[in-house]
Design a protein around this motif. Structure first.
Motif, PDB file in Angstrom:
ATOM      1  N   ASP A 110     -23.103 -72.462 -15.233  1.00 45.23           N
ATOM      2  CA  ASP A 110     -23.911 -71.571 -16.054  1.00 45.23           C
ATOM      3  C   ASP A 110     -23.758 -70.114 -15.621  1.00 45.23           C
ATOM      4  O   ASP A 110     -23.637 -69.241 -16.463  1.00 45.23           O
ATOM      5  CB  ASP A 110     -25.378 -71.972 -15.977  1.00 45.23           C
ATOM      6  CG  ASP A 110     -25.632 -73.303 -16.679  1.00 45.23           C
ATOM      7  OD1 ASP A 110     -24.795 -73.707 -17.507  1.00 45.23           O
ATOM      8  OD2 ASP A 110     -26.659 -73.922 -16.389  1.00 45.23           O
ATOM      9  N   THR A 111     -23.796 -69.878 -14.313  1.00 43.18           N
ATOM     10  CA  THR A 111     -23.695 -68.511 -13.808  1.00 43.18           C
ATOM     11  C   THR A 111     -22.344 -67.907 -14.148  1.00 43.18           C
ATOM     12  O   THR A 111     -22.267 -66.743 -14.535  1.00 43.18           O
ATOM     13  CB  THR A 111     -23.914 -68.489 -12.277  1.00 43.18           C
ATOM     14  OG1 THR A 111     -25.163 -69.108 -11.992  1.00 43.18           O
ATOM     15  CG2 THR A 111     -23.914 -67.083 -11.752  1.00 43.18           C
ATOM     16  N   LEU A 112     -21.288 -68.681 -14.028  1.00 45.36           N
ATOM     17  CA  LEU A 112     -19.946 -68.197 -14.331  1.00 45.36           C
ATOM     18  C   LEU A 112     -19.837 -67.807 -15.809  1.00 45.36           C
ATOM     19  O   LEU A 112     -19.208 -66.790 -16.141  1.00 45.36           O
ATOM     20  CB  LEU A 112     -18.904 -69.261 -13.976  1.00 45.36           C
ATOM     21  CG  LEU A 112     -17.451 -68.855 -14.137  1.00 45.36           C
ATOM     22  CD1 LEU A 112     -17.132 -67.657 -13.255  1.00 45.36           C
ATOM     23  CD2 LEU A 112     -16.542 -70.009 -13.799  1.00 45.36           C
ATOM     24  N   ILE A 113     -20.465 -68.572 -16.663  1.00 43.21           N
ATOM     25  CA  ILE A 113     -20.446 -68.253 -18.096  1.00 43.21           C
ATOM     26  C   ILE A 113     -21.183 -66.949 -18.353  1.00 43.21           C
ATOM     27  O   ILE A 113     -20.708 -66.095 -19.108  1.00 43.21           O
ATOM     28  CB  ILE A 113     -21.058 -69.410 -18.919  1.00 43.21           C
ATOM     29  CG1 ILE A 113     -20.157 -70.648 -18.837  1.00 43.21           C
ATOM     30  CG2 ILE A 113     -21.256 -69.005 -20.378  1.00 43.21           C
ATOM     31  CD1 ILE A 113     -20.778 -71.904 -19.409  1.00 43.21           C
ATOM     32  N   ILE A 114     -22.327 -66.776 -17.717  1.00 45.35           N
ATOM     33  CA  ILE A 114     -23.106 -65.550 -17.902  1.00 45.35           C
ATOM     34  C   ILE A 114     -22.327 -64.341 -17.396  1.00 45.35           C
ATOM     35  O   ILE A 114     -22.255 -63.302 -18.073  1.00 45.35           O
ATOM     36  CB  ILE A 114     -24.473 -65.665 -17.194  1.00 45.35           C
ATOM     37  CG1 ILE A 114     -25.330 -66.711 -17.909  1.00 45.35           C
ATOM     38  CG2 ILE A 114     -25.189 -64.313 -17.151  1.00 45.35           C
ATOM     39  CD1 ILE A 114     -26.600 -67.080 -17.187  1.00 45.35           C
ATOM     40  N   TYR A 115     -21.713 -64.451 -16.196  1.00 43.21           N
ATOM     41  CA  TYR A 115     -20.908 -63.344 -15.664  1.00 43.21           C
ATOM     42  C   TYR A 115     -19.731 -63.035 -16.582  1.00 43.21           C
ATOM     43  O   TYR A 115     -19.393 -61.869 -16.813  1.00 43.21           O
ATOM     44  CB  TYR A 115     -20.397 -63.670 -14.264  1.00 43.21           C
ATOM     45  CG  TYR A 115     -21.431 -63.541 -13.176  1.00 43.21           C
ATOM     46  CD1 TYR A 115     -22.485 -62.639 -13.272  1.00 43.21           C
ATOM     47  CD2 TYR A 115     -21.347 -64.324 -12.038  1.00 43.21           C
ATOM     48  CE1 TYR A 115     -23.427 -62.536 -12.281  1.00 43.21           C
ATOM     49  CE2 TYR A 115     -22.289 -64.220 -11.026  1.00 43.21           C
ATOM     50  CZ  TYR A 115     -23.324 -63.319 -11.151  1.00 43.21           C
ATOM     51  OH  TYR A 115     -24.256 -63.208 -10.158  1.00 43.21           O
ATOM     52  N   SER A 116     -19.106 -64.066 -17.125  1.00 42.43           N
ATOM     53  CA  SER A 116     -17.970 -63.863 -18.024  1.00 42.43           C
ATOM     54  C   SER A 116     -18.394 -63.125 -19.287  1.00 42.43           C
ATOM     55  O   SER A 116     -17.692 -62.222 -19.751  1.00 42.43           O
ATOM     56  CB  SER A 116     -17.334 -65.204 -18.390  1.00 42.43           C
ATOM     57  OG  SER A 116     -16.866 -65.851 -17.243  1.00 42.43           O
ATOM     58  N   ILE A 117     -19.523 -63.506 -19.836  1.00 39.33           N
ATOM     59  CA  ILE A 117     -20.031 -62.830 -21.032  1.00 39.33           C
ATOM     60  C   ILE A 117     -20.370 -61.368 -20.716  1.00 39.33           C
ATOM     61  O   ILE A 117     -20.051 -60.469 -21.501  1.00 39.33           O
ATOM     62  CB  ILE A 117     -21.242 -63.584 -21.611  1.00 39.33           C
ATOM     63  CG1 ILE A 117     -20.804 -64.935 -22.182  1.00 39.33           C
ATOM     64  CG2 ILE A 117     -21.952 -62.756 -22.687  1.00 39.33           C
ATOM     65  CD1 ILE A 117     -21.946 -65.855 -22.563  1.00 39.33           C
ATOM     66  N   CYS A 118     -20.974 -61.138 -19.561  1.00 37.28           N
ATOM     67  CA  CYS A 118     -21.307 -59.768 -19.160  1.00 37.28           C
ATOM     68  C   CYS A 118     -20.047 -58.919 -19.015  1.00 37.28           C
ATOM     69  O   CYS A 118     -19.999 -57.780 -19.492  1.00 37.28           O
ATOM     70  CB  CYS A 118     -22.087 -59.758 -17.855  1.00 37.28           C
ATOM     71  SG  CYS A 118     -23.758 -60.391 -18.007  1.00 37.28           S
ATOM     72  N   LEU A 119     -19.028 -59.463 -18.354  1.00 39.41           N
ATOM     73  CA  LEU A 119     -17.773 -58.726 -18.189  1.00 39.41           C
ATOM     74  C   LEU A 119     -17.112 -58.443 -19.531  1.00 39.41           C
ATOM     75  O   LEU A 119     -16.578 -57.350 -19.749  1.00 39.41           O
ATOM     76  CB  LEU A 119     -16.822 -59.493 -17.278  1.00 39.41           C
ATOM     77  CG  LEU A 119     -17.178 -59.507 -15.803  1.00 39.41           C
ATOM     78  CD1 LEU A 119     -16.245 -60.433 -15.039  1.00 39.41           C
ATOM     79  CD2 LEU A 119     -17.143 -58.110 -15.218  1.00 39.41           C
ATOM     80  N   LEU A 120     -17.151 -59.406 -20.426  1.00 41.30           N
ATOM     81  CA  LEU A 120     -16.584 -59.203 -21.752  1.00 41.30           C
ATOM     82  C   LEU A 120     -17.322 -58.088 -22.497  1.00 41.30           C
ATOM     83  O   LEU A 120     -16.694 -57.221 -23.111  1.00 41.30           O
ATOM     84  CB  LEU A 120     -16.626 -60.505 -22.555  1.00 41.30           C
ATOM     85  CG  LEU A 120     -16.135 -60.403 -23.995  1.00 41.30           C
ATOM     86  CD1 LEU A 120     -14.643 -60.072 -24.022  1.00 41.30           C
ATOM     87  CD2 LEU A 120     -16.425 -61.695 -24.746  1.00 41.30           C
ATOM     88  N   LEU A 121     -18.640 -58.106 -22.433  1.00 44.91           N
ATOM     89  CA  LEU A 121     -19.419 -57.061 -23.110  1.00 44.91           C
ATOM     90  C   LEU A 121     -19.151 -55.680 -22.506  1.00 44.91           C
ATOM     91  O   LEU A 121     -19.010 -54.692 -23.237  1.00 44.91           O
ATOM     92  CB  LEU A 121     -20.913 -57.393 -23.055  1.00 44.91           C
ATOM     93  CG  LEU A 121     -21.356 -58.559 -23.932  1.00 44.91           C
ATOM     94  CD1 LEU A 121     -22.826 -58.892 -23.681  1.00 44.91           C
ATOM     95  CD2 LEU A 121     -21.122 -58.259 -25.398  1.00 44.91           C
TER      96      LEU A 121
END
Length: 172
Positions: free
Chosen positions: A1-12
């Motif tokens: 879950d954390t990796l997905i959230i970090y990935s979304i943040c980096l993409l944004l």
């Protein structure tokens, strides 16, 4: 879950920077500058493992603070370089000029941050371990991140600006 959230943040963050610079390549100059600060922060708190204190919520808070400061500085260096490039300077002159223009404000921010963290590093008593963790992560990240910013952000800008100009048609 954390990796997905970090990935979304980096993409944004990447998408916002791509809109800011009107380029898909130049934002990487900022994105690639941030890991240096993370390495500095984690190296600075490594001695705390001897005391039985690992990466805790205080270190993570310090890391978030460092990411923000280093990213802000990298964004400003890159933005100044982009402006200088639009004024007609060569890519290398724009990158060097941006660093020269931003050096004093960067050093003032870094020195202020480090001096503000010294009491937290030196203190003893209740909450000292948390304060030391936060302060060491912040100081380590600022020192390594700033040195890296002054050398690597302009180099990354030069690389990605050249690629951008090679693959982007000239606007009339």
């Amino acid at each position: 879950d954390t990796l997905i959230i970090y990935s979304i943040c980096l993409l944004l963050i990447y998408l916002i920077l791509a809109c800011l610079y009107d380029s898909l390549l130049i934002p990487w100059a900022v994105m690639f500058s941030i890991p240096f600060a993370l390495v500095g922060a984690y190296l600075a708190v490594k001695p705390l493992e001897v005391m039985g204190v690992g990466v805790n919520v205080y270190v993570q808070t310090g890391v978030i603070m460092i990411i923000g400061l280093v990213a802000k500085t990298a964004i400003l260096i890159t933005e100044f370089a982009v402006q200088k490039r639009r004024e007609g300077l060569s890519i290398i002159d724009a990158a060097i000029g941006a660093c020269q223009d931003r050096l004093r404000p960067i050093m003032m921010t870094v020195c202020t941050m480090i001096m503000g963290m010294i009491p937290l590093i030196l203190e003893n008593g209740a909450g000292a371990v948390g304060n030391k963790s936060l302060a060491l992560a912040a100081v380590g990240g600022m020192i390594v991140g700033t040195v890296a910013l002054l050398f690597f952000t302009p180099a990354f800008y030069i690389l990605f600006q050249k690629l951008h100009e090679r693959f982007t048609p000239v606007k009339d």
